[in-house]
Design a protein around this motif. Structure first.
Motif, PDB file in Angstrom:
ATOM      1  N   GLY A   1       0.834  -1.194   0.000  1.00  0.00           N
ATOM      2  CA  GLY A   1       0.000   0.000   0.000  1.00  0.00           C
ATOM      3  C   GLY A   1       0.865   1.238   0.000  1.00  0.00           C
ATOM      4  O   GLY A   1       2.074   1.161   0.130  1.00  0.00           O
ATOM      5  N   PRO A   2       0.269   2.387  -0.147  1.00  0.00           N
ATOM      6  CA  PRO A   2      -1.150   2.636  -0.406  1.00  0.00           C
ATOM      7  C   PRO A   2      -1.507   2.424  -1.884  1.00  0.00           C
ATOM      8  O   PRO A   2      -0.648   2.535  -2.760  1.00  0.00           O
ATOM      9  N   PHE A   3      -2.775   2.102  -2.122  1.00  0.00           N
ATOM     10  CA  PHE A   3      -3.327   1.917  -3.459  1.00  0.00           C
ATOM     11  C   PHE A   3      -4.639   2.683  -3.554  1.00  0.00           C
ATOM     12  O   PHE A   3      -5.327   2.859  -2.563  1.00  0.00           O
ATOM     13  N   THR A   4      -4.999   3.079  -4.781  1.00  0.00           N
ATOM     14  CA  THR A   4      -6.326   3.634  -5.055  1.00  0.00           C
ATOM     15  C   THR A   4      -6.964   2.775  -6.124  1.00  0.00           C
ATOM     16  O   THR A   4      -6.341   2.481  -7.143  1.00  0.00           O
ATOM     17  N   GLN A   5      -8.188   2.363  -5.886  1.00  0.00           N
ATOM     18  CA  GLN A   5      -8.915   1.493  -6.807  1.00  0.00           C
ATOM     19  C   GLN A   5     -10.194   2.198  -7.248  1.00  0.00           C
ATOM     20  O   GLN A   5     -11.058   2.496  -6.433  1.00  0.00           O
ATOM     21  N   HIS A   6     -10.305   2.451  -8.560  1.00  0.00           N
ATOM     22  CA  HIS A   6     -11.471   3.153  -9.106  1.00  0.00           C
ATOM     23  C   HIS A   6     -12.613   2.180  -9.363  1.00  0.00           C
ATOM     24  O   HIS A   6     -12.452   0.962  -9.270  1.00  0.00           O
ATOM     25  N   HIS A   7     -13.770   2.712  -9.719  1.00  0.00           N
ATOM     26  CA  HIS A   7     -14.981   1.905  -9.956  1.00  0.00           C
ATOM     27  C   HIS A   7     -14.694   0.799 -10.965  1.00  0.00           C
ATOM     28  O   HIS A   7     -14.197   1.062 -12.047  1.00  0.00           O
ATOM     29  N   GLY A   8     -15.028  -0.416 -10.620  1.00  0.00           N
ATOM     30  CA  GLY A   8     -14.921  -1.537 -11.547  1.00  0.00           C
ATOM     31  C   GLY A   8     -13.510  -1.993 -11.854  1.00  0.00           C
ATOM     32  O   GLY A   8     -13.330  -2.921 -12.630  1.00  0.00           O
ATOM     33  N   ASP A   9     -12.510  -1.371 -11.256  1.00  0.00           N
ATOM     34  CA  ASP A   9     -11.116  -1.732 -11.549  1.00  0.00           C
ATOM     35  C   ASP A   9     -10.649  -2.918 -10.719  1.00  0.00           C
ATOM     36  O   ASP A   9     -11.163  -3.187  -9.635  1.00  0.00           O
ATOM     37  N   ASP A  10      -9.621  -3.576 -11.249  1.00  0.00           N
ATOM     38  CA  ASP A  10      -8.905  -4.611 -10.521  1.00  0.00           C
ATOM     39  C   ASP A  10      -7.551  -4.052 -10.112  1.00  0.00           C
ATOM     40  O   ASP A  10      -6.942  -3.298 -10.858  1.00  0.00           O
ATOM     41  N   ILE A  11      -7.114  -4.447  -8.945  1.00  0.00           N
ATOM     42  CA  ILE A  11      -5.741  -4.186  -8.504  1.00  0.00           C
ATOM     43  C   ILE A  11      -5.129  -5.550  -8.228  1.00  0.00           C
ATOM     44  O   ILE A  11      -5.741  -6.396  -7.565  1.00  0.00           O
ATOM     45  N   VAL A  12      -3.939  -5.757  -8.746  1.00  0.00           N
ATOM     46  CA  VAL A  12      -3.202  -6.977  -8.457  1.00  0.00           C
ATOM     47  C   VAL A  12      -1.913  -6.553  -7.770  1.00  0.00           C
ATOM     48  O   VAL A  12      -1.160  -5.734  -8.297  1.00  0.00           O
ATOM     49  N   PHE A  13      -1.693  -7.073  -6.571  1.00  0.00           N
ATOM     50  CA  PHE A  13      -0.447  -6.773  -5.872  1.00  0.00           C
ATOM     51  C   PHE A  13       0.189  -8.071  -5.400  1.00  0.00           C
ATOM     52  O   PHE A  13      -0.481  -9.074  -5.205  1.00  0.00           O
ATOM     53  N   THR A  14       1.495  -8.035  -5.269  1.00  0.00           N
ATOM     54  CA  THR A  14       2.245  -9.218  -4.860  1.00  0.00           C
ATOM     55  C   THR A  14       2.725  -9.022  -3.432  1.00  0.00           C
ATOM     56  O   THR A  14       3.432  -8.062  -3.127  1.00  0.00           O
ATOM     57  N   ALA A  15       2.315  -9.933  -2.567  1.00  0.00           N
ATOM     58  CA  ALA A  15       2.751  -9.929  -1.173  1.00  0.00           C
ATOM     59  C   ALA A  15       3.849 -10.977  -1.014  1.00  0.00           C
ATOM     60  O   ALA A  15       3.799 -12.036  -1.650  1.00  0.00           O
ATOM     61  N   ARG A  16       4.814 -10.667  -0.177  1.00  0.00           N
ATOM     62  CA  ARG A  16       5.925 -11.585   0.072  1.00  0.00           C
ATOM     63  C   ARG A  16       6.118 -11.804   1.582  1.00  0.00           C
ATOM     64  O   ARG A  16       7.138 -11.366   2.143  1.00  0.00           O
ATOM     65  N   PRO A  17       5.171 -12.462   2.224  1.00  0.00           N
ATOM     66  CA  PRO A  17       5.356 -12.761   3.646  1.00  0.00           C
ATOM     67  C   PRO A  17       6.565 -13.687   3.838  1.00  0.00           C
ATOM     68  O   PRO A  17       6.726 -14.662   3.108  1.00  0.00           O
ATOM     69  N   ARG A  18       7.396 -13.356   4.821  1.00  0.00           N
ATOM     70  CA  ARG A  18       8.608 -14.140   5.062  1.00  0.00           C
ATOM     71  C   ARG A  18       8.553 -14.787   6.432  1.00  0.00           C
ATOM     72  O   ARG A  18       8.236 -14.141   7.424  1.00  0.00           O
ATOM     73  N   ALA A  19       8.896 -16.063   6.441  1.00  0.00           N
ATOM     74  CA  ALA A  19       9.080 -16.786   7.696  1.00  0.00           C
ATOM     75  C   ALA A  19      10.586 -16.872   7.927  1.00  0.00           C
ATOM     76  O   ALA A  19      11.300 -17.463   7.121  1.00  0.00           O
ATOM     77  N   ARG A  20      11.031 -16.254   8.996  1.00  0.00           N
ATOM     78  CA  ARG A  20      12.456 -16.280   9.328  1.00  0.00           C
ATOM     79  C   ARG A  20      12.655 -17.023  10.638  1.00  0.00           C
ATOM     80  O   ARG A  20      12.323 -16.509  11.704  1.00  0.00           O
ATOM     81  N   ASN A  21      13.146 -18.202  10.514  1.00  0.00           N
ATOM     82  CA  ASN A  21      13.475 -19.009  11.687  1.00  0.00           C
ATOM     83  C   ASN A  21      12.280 -19.129  12.643  1.00  0.00           C
ATOM     84  O   ASN A  21      12.421 -18.990  13.860  1.00  0.00           O
ATOM     85  N   VAL A  22      11.089 -19.357  12.090  1.00  0.00           N
ATOM     86  CA  VAL A  22       9.856 -19.484  12.883  1.00  0.00           C
ATOM     87  C   VAL A  22       9.821 -20.864  13.520  1.00  0.00           C
ATOM     88  O   VAL A  22       9.855 -21.887  12.828  1.00  0.00           O
ATOM     89  N   LEU A  23       9.760 -20.896  14.829  1.00  0.00           N
ATOM     90  CA  LEU A  23       9.720 -22.149  15.567  1.00  0.00           C
ATOM     91  C   LEU A  23       8.289 -22.672  15.605  1.00  0.00           C
ATOM     92  O   LEU A  23       7.374 -21.983  16.063  1.00  0.00           O
ATOM     93  N   ILE A  24       8.092 -23.895  15.141  1.00  0.00           N
ATOM     94  CA  ILE A  24       6.787 -24.564  15.201  1.00  0.00           C
ATOM     95  C   ILE A  24       6.820 -25.439  16.451  1.00  0.00           C
ATOM     96  O   ILE A  24       7.425 -26.508  16.462  1.00  0.00           O
ATOM     97  N   ARG A  25       6.167 -24.981  17.504  1.00  0.00           N
ATOM     98  CA  ARG A  25       6.214 -25.681  18.799  1.00  0.00           C
ATOM     99  C   ARG A  25       5.242 -26.849  18.877  1.00  0.00           C
ATOM    100  O   ARG A  25       5.451 -27.778  19.636  1.00  0.00           O
ATOM    101  N   ASN A  26       4.155 -26.774  18.114  1.00  0.00           N
ATOM    102  CA  ASN A  26       3.140 -27.823  18.151  1.00  0.00           C
ATOM    103  C   ASN A  26       3.633 -29.014  17.330  1.00  0.00           C
ATOM    104  O   ASN A  26       3.800 -28.919  16.117  1.00  0.00           O
TER     105      ASN A  26
END
Length: 188
Positions: A96-121
């Motif tokens: 963000g930020p983005f502005t989306q007009h009437h009837g428009d599509d917005i395509v954005f790419t998200a890159r969530p990163r897992a850095r040394n995430v401990l899975i305890r379960n």
């Protein structure tokens, strides 16, 4: 008394017509929530260690379609999180930020990163290992967006959109792609 009755009748008629006008304006002004989907999902640098630490970058192509014919939508802040079985694996807050007009599509790419995430379960760790052996992770993607609906320069009420996309399948091998996932959208 004839003059007083005429004035009272006029006031009541004015209030009724005003109330009907406000009701019609309120009904006609109902805003529509945008539609969301995850069009593509990939993963880079996947590594799940023997001691249950996860490293990965999830690459998510998110599409938003503004169905409202009157309002443009301004996205001020967007947070994309990746979950597995209710457990947070990664998130991205750089969108963000983005502005989306009437009837428009917005395509954005998200890159969530897992850095040394401990899975305890241990059950969750086992599920992730089994899905990795099958080369396909089943994930849930959450998107939270702070938005404003606007007409021209007139600002309307601000909302928070809560978007949940499930199941999102991510292939671990380079030849396996993902299928598009339609998301549920709540506005509050």
């Amino acid at each position: 008394m004839g003059k007083l009755a005429t004035i009272i009748c006029f006031v009541i008629t004015f209030l009724l017509l005003g109330g009907i006008a406000v009701l019609i304006a309120w009904l006609a002004d109902k805003m529509k929530s945008p539609m969301f989907s995850i069009d593509q999902a990939n993963i880079n640098g996947y590594n799940f260690t023997a001691d249950n630490h996860l490293n990965a970058t999830f690459i998510l192509e998110v599409r938003s379609h503004n169905r409202d014919s009157k309002y443009q939508i301004k996205y001020d802040l967007i947070v994309v999180s990746v979950y597995h079985s209710g457990y947070t694996l990664a998130y991205d807050t750089t969108l963000g930020p983005f502005t989306q007009h009437h009837g428009d599509d917005i395509v954005f790419t998200a890159r969530p990163r897992a850095r040394n995430v401990l899975i305890r379960n241990p059950e969750l760790a086992g599920d992730i290992r089994n899905e990795a052996r099958a080369e396909k992770l089943g994930l849930e993607v959450h998107v939270r967006a702070a938005v404003r609906y606007e007409v021209a320069r007139w600002k309307h009420k601000s909302y928070v959109l809560r978007i949940i996309c499930t199941p999102v399948f991510v292939g671990l091998s380079s030849g396996k792609g993902s299928q598009s996932t339609i998301c549920d959208v709540d506005r509050f």
